[in-house]
Design an enzyme around this catalytic site. Structure first.
Site, PDB file in Angstrom:
ATOM      1  N   LYS A 191       7.926  12.032 -15.894  1.00 31.13           N
ATOM      2  CA  LYS A 191       6.813  11.082 -15.895  1.00 31.13           C
ATOM      3  C   LYS A 191       5.522  11.781 -15.480  1.00 31.13           C
ATOM      4  O   LYS A 191       5.493  12.478 -14.473  1.00 31.13           O
ATOM      5  CB  LYS A 191       7.126   9.913 -14.965  1.00 31.13           C
ATOM      6  CG  LYS A 191       8.355   9.116 -15.392  1.00 31.13           C
ATOM      7  CD  LYS A 191       8.658   7.972 -14.463  1.00 31.13           C
ATOM      8  CE  LYS A 191       9.055   8.437 -13.076  1.00 31.13           C
ATOM      9  NZ  LYS A 191       9.559   7.346 -12.217  1.00 31.13           N
TER      10      LYS A 191
ATOM     11  N   THR B   5      -0.339  -0.326  -8.567  1.00 32.64           N
ATOM     12  CA  THR B   5       0.725   0.348  -9.320  1.00 32.64           C
ATOM     13  C   THR B   5       2.034   0.380  -8.527  1.00 32.64           C
ATOM     14  O   THR B   5       2.883   1.239  -8.760  1.00 32.64           O
ATOM     15  CB  THR B   5       0.307   1.782  -9.666  1.00 32.64           C
ATOM     16  OG1 THR B   5      -0.035   2.485  -8.447  1.00 32.64           O
ATOM     17  CG2 THR B   5      -0.894   1.799 -10.608  1.00 32.64           C
TER      18      THR B   5
ATOM     19  N   GLY C 183       5.642  -0.059  -7.602  1.00 27.19           N
ATOM     20  CA  GLY C 183       6.875  -0.316  -8.327  1.00 27.19           C
ATOM     21  C   GLY C 183       6.900   0.141  -9.770  1.00 27.19           C
ATOM     22  O   GLY C 183       7.780  -0.260 -10.542  1.00 27.19           O
ATOM     23  N   THR C 184       5.970   0.988 -10.166  1.00 26.83           N
ATOM     24  CA  THR C 184       5.931   1.425 -11.565  1.00 26.83           C
ATOM     25  C   THR C 184       7.194   2.200 -11.950  1.00 26.83           C
ATOM     26  O   THR C 184       7.754   1.989 -13.027  1.00 26.83           O
ATOM     27  CB  THR C 184       4.698   2.299 -11.847  1.00 26.83           C
ATOM     28  OG1 THR C 184       4.611   3.333 -10.859  1.00 26.83           O
ATOM     29  CG2 THR C 184       3.429   1.469 -11.808  1.00 26.83           C
ATOM     30  N   GLY C 185       7.636   3.099 -11.084  1.00 23.58           N
ATOM     31  CA  GLY C 185       8.827   3.891 -11.388  1.00 23.58           C
ATOM     32  C   GLY C 185      10.076   3.038 -11.473  1.00 23.58           C
ATOM     33  O   GLY C 185      10.904   3.205 -12.383  1.00 23.58           O
ATOM     34  N   CYS C 186      10.216   2.111 -10.544  1.00 23.51           N
ATOM     35  CA  CYS C 186      11.359   1.190 -10.555  1.00 23.51           C
ATOM     36  C   CYS C 186      11.356   0.351 -11.829  1.00 23.51           C
ATOM     37  O   CYS C 186      12.387   0.174 -12.492  1.00 23.51           O
ATOM     38  CB  CYS C 186      11.309   0.251  -9.348  1.00 23.51           C
ATOM     39  SG  CYS C 186      11.174   1.061  -7.743  1.00 23.51           S
TER      40      CYS C 186
END
Length: 268
Positions: A172, A204, A206-209
């Protein structure tokens, strides 16, 4: 309806972790289930405390779900200690879990370490169970033991992480300053780039989750890894575009923006 499981930590603020996973899964039209590995005390300004769940309870949560339900995919999030990593790894192998997407959560956006330093090697070992692993650049730098400054570095890091056993690696690019292109290294060693769009927002959380849960949802629905990543990228882009503030710090992304609009919610 397809069934997708998240194994991760709970975010009391609702923007990341189990809560974000279930929102993202629901938005993709799958039935989301959860195994909680830790409880965090956090708000938009940061993480203030973590309480790990007892190992026997973590194991039992997984076992009873697989005894009863045909689970189509699994998303792995916060596994804070080597003991938790080991019990999740062994239990998933015992139940013959399939389609495992690993988000190697290490540090929160506020800088709180969600993975103990002694657990890094255990996490590297854990990656071999993964259909896909989705590190951001700081996580990839730790897993690949190298500095990442450009796309060439991202590809090299992905190759190093792939040698740990994961079938596919999604690097990412959101932490880069020049662009936010993501790079997928497939199980056939193909390099596929997903161009990104950057928005001026602090919200932003929690974007990865959210991204990894969305990808797991599509894999569970039968899409290829490449197409699942593409659809996940499209969803998280719109969720960030429609993010909003709920407190003084970093707000959540818009998981249900269409429903919010339908309900007449005004974020202005």
């Amino acid at each position: 309806m397809k069934k997708v499981l998240t194994i991760a930590g709970s975010d009391s603020c609702g923007g990341a972790g189990i809560q974000a996973d279930l929102k993202a899964m629901s938005a993709q039209g799958v039935y989301g289930m959860s195994v909680i590995t830790a409880i965090t005390a956090q708000n938009t300004k940061g993480v203030f405390a973590v309480q790990e769940i007892d190992l026997d309870i973590i194991k039992k949560q997984i076992e009873v779900l697989y005894e009863d339900i045909d689970i189509d995919a699994v998303k792995i999030g916060m596994l804070s200690s080597s003991d938790i990593i080991k019990v999740v790894y062994e239990t998933l192998k015992d139940v013959n879990a399939k389609n495992i997407v690993i988000d190697p959560v290490m540090v929160s956006k506020s800088g709180y370490y969600l993975l103990k330093e002694e657990a890094i090697e255990a996490l590297k070992e854990f990656l071999k169970i993964g259909t896909l692993v989705t590190p951001n650049i700081p996580e990839a730098e730790i897993l690949a033991n190298m500095k990442i400054e450009n796309e060439e570095d991202m590809i090299l890091a992905a190759k190093k992480i792939k040698t740990l056993g994961a079938k596919n690696v999604l690097m990412k690019g959101g932490h880069r300053e020049d662009n936010c292109t993501d790079i997928l290294l497939t199980d056939k060693d193909e390099v596929i780039k997903f161009l990104g769009e950057r928005f001026e927002t602090k919200n932003t959380h929690g974007t990865g989750c959210t991204l990894s849960s969305t990808i797991a949802s599509y894999i569970g629905k039968g899409y290829s890894v490449e197409e699942s990543v593409r659809l996940g990228k499209e969803y998280i882009t719109q969720a960030i575009k429609n993010s909003f503030s709920i407190g003084e710090g970093v707000g959540p992304v818009g998981h249900f923006i269409d429903l919010y609009k339908k309900a007449g919610v005004d974020f202005e």
